[in-house]
Design a protein around this motif. Structure first.
Motif, short mmCIF file in Angstrom:
data_model
loop_
_atom_site.label_atom_id
_atom_site.label_comp_id
_atom_site.label_asym_id
_atom_site.label_seq_id
_atom_site.Cartn_x
_atom_site.Cartn_y
_atom_site.Cartn_z
N GLY A 58 0.82 -1.19 0.00
CA GLY A 58 0.00 0.00 0.00
C GLY A 58 0.86 1.25 0.00
O GLY A 58 2.00 1.21 0.45
N ALA A 59 0.31 2.35 -0.52
CA ALA A 59 1.06 3.59 -0.60
C ALA A 59 0.14 4.77 -0.36
O ALA A 59 -0.98 4.82 -0.87
N SER A 60 0.63 5.71 0.45
CA SER A 60 -0.05 6.97 0.69
C SER A 60 0.85 8.07 0.15
O SER A 60 2.04 8.11 0.49
N ALA A 61 0.32 8.95 -0.68
CA ALA A 61 1.11 10.01 -1.29
C ALA A 61 0.24 11.24 -1.52
O ALA A 61 -0.98 11.20 -1.35
N THR A 62 0.89 12.32 -1.91
CA THR A 62 0.19 13.54 -2.27
C THR A 62 0.03 13.65 -3.78
O THR A 62 -0.94 14.20 -4.28
N SER A 63 1.01 13.12 -4.52
CA SER A 63 0.99 13.26 -5.96
C SER A 63 1.45 11.98 -6.65
O SER A 63 2.12 11.14 -6.06
N LEU A 64 1.05 11.86 -7.91
CA LEU A 64 1.52 10.78 -8.76
C LEU A 64 2.59 11.34 -9.67
O LEU A 64 2.32 12.25 -10.47
N SER A 65 3.79 10.84 -9.57
CA SER A 65 4.90 11.28 -10.41
C SER A 65 5.20 10.13 -11.38
O SER A 65 6.17 9.39 -11.22
N LEU A 66 4.34 9.98 -12.37
CA LEU A 66 4.37 8.82 -13.24
C LEU A 66 4.53 9.21 -14.71
O LEU A 66 4.08 10.28 -15.12
N THR A 67 5.12 8.32 -15.47
CA THR A 67 5.16 8.51 -16.92
C THR A 67 3.77 8.17 -17.47
O THR A 67 2.97 7.50 -16.80
N SER A 68 3.51 8.58 -18.68
CA SER A 68 2.17 8.35 -19.24
C SER A 68 1.88 6.86 -19.43
O SER A 68 0.74 6.43 -19.24
N ASP A 69 2.88 6.05 -19.77
CA ASP A 69 2.66 4.61 -19.94
C ASP A 69 2.26 3.95 -18.62
O ASP A 69 1.35 3.12 -18.58
N VAL A 70 2.93 4.32 -17.53
CA VAL A 70 2.63 3.74 -16.22
C VAL A 70 1.26 4.22 -15.73
O VAL A 70 0.50 3.44 -15.17
N LEU A 71 0.93 5.48 -15.99
CA LEU A 71 -0.38 5.98 -15.61
C LEU A 71 -1.49 5.23 -16.34
O LEU A 71 -2.51 4.88 -15.75
N LYS A 72 -1.28 4.93 -17.61
CA LYS A 72 -2.25 4.14 -18.37
C LYS A 72 -2.40 2.74 -17.78
O LYS A 72 -3.50 2.19 -17.72
N ARG A 73 -1.28 2.15 -17.34
CA ARG A 73 -1.30 0.83 -16.71
C ARG A 73 -2.15 0.85 -15.44
O ARG A 73 -2.92 -0.07 -15.18
N ILE A 74 -1.99 1.91 -14.65
CA ILE A 74 -2.77 2.03 -13.41
C ILE A 74 -4.25 2.20 -13.74
O ILE A 74 -5.11 1.55 -13.14
N CYS A 75 -4.56 3.07 -14.68
CA CYS A 75 -5.96 3.33 -15.04
C CYS A 75 -6.65 2.10 -15.61
O CYS A 75 -7.83 1.86 -15.35
N SER A 76 -5.91 1.29 -16.38
CA SER A 76 -6.51 0.10 -16.96
C SER A 76 -6.69 -1.03 -15.94
O SER A 76 -7.43 -1.98 -16.20
#
Length: 177
Positions: A58-76
């Motif tokens: 688990g992770a608690s954060a304030t922001s997502l510092s992700l590349t667009s490919d990784v963000l797409k992986r999370i969203c999918s």
């Protein structure tokens, strides 16, 4: 852990803004102390891989510092990541009381340090802000265990990082305890 100072289920980790803490978090800590949780300001690409492998629970954060490919992986794959990632306001993520109560192990980079334990982690040459002010100082001063990481030299080995004494004009935001 052997002496009982750190619980077997480990404590939440915080990794600072540079590649040193994030890489250290991924390489060394996860090999020995899996699974673990993160309580940090930013959630990085490398943490997604660790979460998918079951090393980061688990992770608690304030922001997502992700590349667009990784963000797409999370969203999918939101059914998997949704319950494991919590985004909180900066006032909560950097709150000294919360950091202290959770017993966070903080890993942060330094721009320069001196032999007295003073650390500059925010200003280059005393004037240029590198990563913003705050965050690393709150974690370093209030965490259960603070780890400051830095290379021995920077700028292609032309500039040292360790000094006998940091000048007063340098913004020392982390002082020795």
């Amino acid at each position: 852990m052997i002496r009982g100072h750190i619980p077997r289920e480990f404590l939440p980790l915080q990794a600072g803004w540079a590649t040193s803490p994030t890489a250290s978090c991924q390489r060394s800590v996860t090999i020995v102390y899996s699974p673990f949780s993160m309580y940090s300001v930013a959630f990085h690409d490398s943490l997604v891989d660790l979460m998918e492998k079951g090393k980061l629970v688990g992770a608690s954060a304030t922001s997502l510092s992700l590349t667009s490919d990784v963000l797409k992986r999370i969203c999918s794959n939101m059914d998997f990541f949704g319950p494991r990632i919590v985004l909180r306001p900066q006032e909560v993520s950097n709150d000294t009381g919360v950091i202290r109560r959770l017993g966070v192990i903080a890993m942060n980079p330094a721009i320069e340090v001196d032999i007295y334990g003073n650390v500059n982690s925010s200003h280059i040459f005393g004037t240029d802000v590198m990563n913003g002010i705050g965050g690393s100082g709150e974690y370093t001063r209030n965490s259960y265990l603070s780890i400051i990481m830095c290379p021995s030299t920077i700028l292609g080995a032309r500039c040292p990082v360790l000094f006998p004494c940091l000048p007063i004009s340098t913004a020392m935001n982390i002082r020795s305890r």
